[in-house]
Scaffold this active site. Structure first.
Site, PDB file in Angstrom:
ATOM      1  N   ARG A 150      49.049  44.798  41.071  1.00  0.00           N
ATOM      2  CA  ARG A 150      49.491  43.441  41.381  1.00  0.00           C
ATOM      3  C   ARG A 150      51.022  43.428  41.409  1.00  0.00           C
ATOM      4  NH1 ARG A 150      45.478  43.192  37.358  1.00  0.00           N
ATOM      5  NH2 ARG A 150      43.570  42.121  38.008  1.00  0.00           N
ATOM      6  N   LYS A 174      46.409  42.051  33.367  1.00  0.00           N
ATOM      7  CA  LYS A 174      46.074  40.728  32.853  1.00  0.00           C
ATOM      8  C   LYS A 174      45.483  40.833  31.458  1.00  0.00           C
ATOM      9  CE  LYS A 174      45.222  38.278  37.216  1.00  0.00           C
ATOM     10  NZ  LYS A 174      44.230  37.516  37.999  1.00  0.00           N
ATOM     11  N   HIS A 245      50.012  41.581  47.836  1.00  0.00           N
ATOM     12  CA  HIS A 245      48.593  41.438  47.523  1.00  0.00           C
ATOM     13  C   HIS A 245      47.744  42.001  48.660  1.00  0.00           C
ATOM     14  CE1 HIS A 245      45.759  39.914  44.652  1.00  0.00           C
ATOM     15  NE2 HIS A 245      45.081  39.251  45.580  1.00  0.00           N
ATOM     16  N   ARG A 248      47.494  45.610  48.167  1.00  0.00           N
ATOM     17  CA  ARG A 248      46.504  45.867  47.114  1.00  0.00           C
ATOM     18  C   ARG A 248      45.092  45.821  47.712  1.00  0.00           C
ATOM     19  NH1 ARG A 248      45.229  45.194  41.552  1.00  0.00           N
ATOM     20  NH2 ARG A 248      43.629  43.651  41.076  1.00  0.00           N
ATOM     21  N   HIS A 271      40.265  45.194  37.400  1.00  0.00           N
ATOM     22  CA  HIS A 271      39.378  44.034  37.414  1.00  0.00           C
ATOM     23  C   HIS A 271      38.546  44.004  36.133  1.00  0.00           C
ATOM     24  CE1 HIS A 271      39.368  43.796  42.099  1.00  0.00           C
ATOM     25  NE2 HIS A 271      40.345  43.107  41.571  1.00  0.00           N
ATOM     26  N   TYR A 280      35.273  43.923  47.983  1.00  0.00           N
ATOM     27  CA  TYR A 280      35.807  44.924  48.900  1.00  0.00           C
ATOM     28  C   TYR A 280      34.696  45.684  49.619  1.00  0.00           C
ATOM     29  CZ  TYR A 280      40.078  43.787  46.516  1.00  0.00           C
ATOM     30  OH  TYR A 280      41.136  43.097  45.998  1.00  0.00           O
TER      31      TYR A 280
END
Length: 304
Positions: A150, A174, A245, A248, A271, A280
């Site tokens: 990210r 995150k 992004h 990515r 993730h 994806y």
């Protein structure tokens, strides 16, 4: 003068920051949503968080829908309201939690914009990498595409996060989750060229350990990184405009097209849920369907 509802939102923000360790982006988004809710409630004469009811929350969300907010925004605002009322209930401010009665709007599964593998190669192989800024920009784009990080993670990288012997980079994602991501030779080489011949020319006393620097020597900001990606793609030409992004998304799609399994891609992207990574797969299938329609003699439906 702040009312009790505004005080409760401010206290909730401190809770998110100190106890739950949410990212600054999530914190801003949630507080912005709840400040909107507070203003709506205040217009109706509700300034006490203990008076929050599901009817008010539903009316607020209905107004958001009427204003044309996207499904993604509605889903986030619903999540913010539910997190807030859950917090108030746990603190004893609310006897019952009205957020439990809210439905969750389904977010649209929009296909992310991606470039082809050939376009990625054209972009990275023909970029102007002259001078300190050119070396930095090439290293930024190579790292984005090679690792799928990210943009906030990219800008948060420190020099010590690189492991040149193993060809990996340590990424803080995150929720404070740390992961190790392979870089690949072209990205590693671009970063080493930047560290050797580019970064020393921009570094100042305020640079600290930051891997990527802005023109004035401070840590590269995500806004600047986005501007760099857009500008460099525009310079190369013949490549669709894309954000970090988008790079990515492209990295994830190309990994799957190359035979990578979903679990590996999930780990690389950071993730928390495999369901997010499964998007994806849909992207890859859609591209295959497009190729089939274009190339197969019976690939076009009769109604098209």
């Amino acid at each position: 003068m702040a009312n009790a509802m505004e005080d409760a939102v401010a206290e909730f923000g401190r809770h998110l920051r100190a106890e739950r360790g949410v990212s600054p982006h999530t914190l801003r988004a949630y507080l912005g949503d709840l400040n909107d809710l507070t203003g709506y409630a205040s217009d109706l004469g509700v300034t006490d968080p203990a008076a929050l009811e599901v009817s008010l929350l539903r009316a607020w969300l209905a107004r958001q829908h009427a204003l044309g907010r996207s499904r993604a925004t509605l889903a986030r605002r619903t999540a913010a309201a539910r997190a807030f009322t859950r917090h108030l209930h746990r603190r004893g401010v609310l006897q019952d939690d009205p957020g439990l009665l809210l439905g969750t709007p389904k977010r649209g599964r929009e296909l992310p914009g991606v470039i082809t593998q050939e376009e990625a190669a054209r972009l990275l192989d023909t970029m102007d990498a002259e001078g300190p800024l050119g070396l930095r920009d090439l290293a930024v784009l190579e790292t984005c595409y090679a690792t799928g990080v990210r943009v906030s993670e990219l800008c948060g990288l420190d020099i010590d996060d690189l492991d040149t012997e193993r060809g990996t980079v340590r990424v803080l994602g995150k929720g404070g989750r740390e992961r190790t991501v392979p870089m690949g030779e072209p990205a590693a080489r671009a970063v080493q060229d930047w560290l050797r011949a580019g970064r020393p020319a921009l570094a100042t006393d305020r640079s600290g350990p930051a891997l990527f620097l802005g023109a004035r020597g401070g840590r590269l900001h995500p806004t600047s990184a986005r501007r760099i990606v857009h500008a460099r793609i525009a310079e190369v030409g013949q490549v669709p405009d894309l954000s970090p992004h988008g790079l990515r998304h492209s990295a994830a799609t190309h990994l799957l097209e190359g035979g990578a399994d979903l679990r590996s891609v999930q780990e690389i992207l950071g993730h928390a849920s495999l369901q997010t990574t499964q998007l994806y797969t849909h992207v890859s299938v859609e591209r295959l369907k497009h190729v089939h329609r274009q190339a197969h003699p019976r690939g076009t439906r009769s109604d098209e």
